[in-house]
Write a protein that holds these residues in place. Structure first.
Motif, PDB file in Angstrom:
ATOM      1  N   PHE A 344       0.850  -1.225   0.162  1.00 14.88           N
ATOM      2  CA  PHE A 344       0.012  -0.026   0.007  1.00 14.88           C
ATOM      3  C   PHE A 344       0.865   1.257   0.081  1.00 14.88           C
ATOM      4  N   SER A 345       0.355   2.340  -0.725  1.00 12.27           N
ATOM      5  CA  SER A 345       1.252   3.517  -0.771  1.00 12.27           C
ATOM      6  C   SER A 345       0.577   4.731  -0.661  1.00 12.27           C
ATOM      7  N   TYR A 355      -8.412  -0.739   4.620  1.00  9.48           N
ATOM      8  CA  TYR A 355      -7.964  -0.384   5.951  1.00  9.48           C
ATOM      9  C   TYR A 355      -8.366  -1.465   6.666  1.00  9.48           C
ATOM     10  N   LEU A 358      -5.561  -3.959   7.001  1.00 12.93           N
ATOM     11  CA  LEU A 358      -4.331  -3.394   7.822  1.00 12.93           C
ATOM     12  C   LEU A 358      -4.702  -3.444   9.245  1.00 12.93           C
ATOM     13  N   LYS A 372       2.887  -4.792   3.185  1.00 11.73           N
ATOM     14  CA  LYS A 372       3.652  -3.692   3.536  1.00 11.73           C
ATOM     15  C   LYS A 372       3.069  -2.390   3.126  1.00 11.73           C
ATOM     16  N   LYS A 373       3.507  -1.301   3.819  1.00 15.72           N
ATOM     17  CA  LYS A 373       2.904   0.157   3.400  1.00 15.72           C
ATOM     18  C   LYS A 373       4.160   0.897   3.212  1.00 15.72           C
ATOM     19  N   HIS A 375       5.163   4.921   1.906  1.00 13.32           N
ATOM     20  CA  HIS A 375       4.190   5.977   1.849  1.00 13.32           C
ATOM     21  C   HIS A 375       4.754   6.896   0.634  1.00 13.32           C
TER      22      HIS A 375
END
Length: 417
Positions: A344-345, A355, A358, A372-373, A375
């Protein structure tokens, strides 16, 4: 009592359904008309709007993300004689974005009379659009509106209102001073302003965005997944984030920071990337990055399974894994294999499946892939927002488009200036 007012009809103390009504210098102007990701209450407060004013002098659109433009066709049907102003780039992206929002809305009720009514309203709205260049000045009664580049995504605009006896108000829209791979950073007025109406997506969030650190973490996740023979799913916003991620992947391969691998671009991101190529005269598709192929005559989920077999990485909408979208289908397929990774970015609303994935262990237990996130923000962070205030030195700053900020302006709140 001041005759100048701002009333957020949506997008005040929230991110979604942005719509800002101005009574300014004797003119009635609405900025943006978006949607929120709520089936029960998707639109700005149009009932309040009609009660406040039966007429509008102008509608201005900051950019083509659906939380800012997704209900523009409905608004325009309520005010059919009102001109709509936006940049050339936003006008080209608008139709595809709103059409897709309508399609997603009626995903379980295809070809209903309400769906076809909305498509008709979209066609009628597009006929009222007036396109402008950056730094053009539009005169609405005694108000001058100058259009500034806001960074953020292609075509995104901020608006400088000049009114009264040398008074000025700057509406940022979604803004980023930092340049990205696909767009330059925002340009601010050279003069001070009296009133600043600023987005506040990341206001009071102390973590500063370190782009190079985010890049290295992203590349590290990609390398680890490819090395263990896993596959990658990158849910993205079709407009802006998809093209940024494509550019980052291509740059990483060219610089040797990640190994060569096959990437398919799917969902609305495929069409938007083609528009970006034409508008920017820049190549997004190449030997490694390709638009996902169409598979005629087989169910959509089977087609997605075939694409997962062919590609090492899927970049697809929606960025929040909204149910019914292509990325949601890919997540169900790819989530079965612990070697795979979803990255996710960007921002996710609480109503989204992303959401829940996560934050809800009950949802997470049904998926085996790594999550993974990393940003990559197209918004100014806390430090940049404060820098904008320092540069423009307003007498007053009004914060909208945010959640949980102590200085937040609420929906339906009347702001006098």
């Amino acid at each position: 009592m001041s005759s100048n007012l701002l009333v957020p009809l949506g997008g005040g103390n929230e991110i979604g359904a942005s719509a800002y009504l101005y009574f300014i210098g004797g003119a009635k102007i609405l900025v943006d008309s978006g949607i929120r990701f709520s089936k029960k209450d998707p639109y700005p407060d149009f009932e309040l709007l009609k009660n406040i004013t039966p007429e509008l002098d102008a509608i201005f659109l900051t950019h083509a993300h659906v939380d800012h433009c997704g209900s523009l066709h409905v608004l325009s049907s309520l005010y059919p004689d009102t001109p709509i102003f936006m940049t050339h780039e936003t006008a080209q992206l608008l139709s595809l974005m709103v059409e897709d929002a309508i399609k997603v809305k009626y995903i379980n009720d295809k070809n209903s009379p309400d769906e076809w009514r909305e498509y008709r309203l979209l066609d009628e709205m597009l006929a009222r659009v007036e396109r402008r260049d950056f730094f053009d000045v539009v005169k609405i009664k005694d108000v001058e509106v100058k259009i500034f580049p806001a960074g953020h995504i292609l075509g995104a605009a901020s608006f400088l209102f000049r009114y009264g006896d040398s008074r000025s108000l700057f509406h940022t829209g979604d803004i980023s001073l930092t340049a990205q791979e696909t767009v330059s950073g925002a340009v601010l007025p050279e003069e001070k302003v009296d009133i600043l109406v600023s987005e506040s997506t990341y206001l009071e969030r102390r973590k500063r965005f370190d782009r190079e650190k985010s890049l290295e973490e992203f590349y590290s996740t990609v390398r680890e997944t490819i090395e263990r023979r896993g596959k990658l799913l990158l849910p993205v916003f079709a407009l802006g984030r998809a093209q940024e991620i494509i550019s980052i992947i291509t740059k990483g391969i060219e610089e040797g920071r990640i190994p060569p691998f096959t990437v398919y671009i799917d969902g609305l991101a495929r069409e938007i990337s083609t528009i970006y190529e034409n508008l920017l005269d820049k190549t997004f598709y190449n030997f490694f990055v390709q638009p996902a192929p169409f598979f005629e005559g087989i169910p959509f989920e089977e087609a997605c399974e075939e694409k997962v077999r062919e590609a090492d990485c899927i970049v697809s909408t929606s960025g929040m894994l909204m149910e019914g979208t292509p990325s949601y289908v890919y997540a169900k397929i790819m989530g079965k294999n612990p070697k795979n990774t979803v990255i996710f970015s960007g921002y996710m609303v609480e109503e989204s499946f992303g959401y829940k994935l996560l934050n809800d262990r009950r949802v997470l237990k049904n998926f085996k892939f790594q999550i993974k996130k990393h940003h990559f923000s197209a918004h100014s962070d806390d430090e940049e927002l404060k820098k904008i205030v320092e540069i423009l030195e307003p007498e007053r700053t009004v914060f909208v488009h945010g959640v949980g900020n102590k200085n937040q302006t609420f929906n339906r709140e009347v702001v006098r200036f």
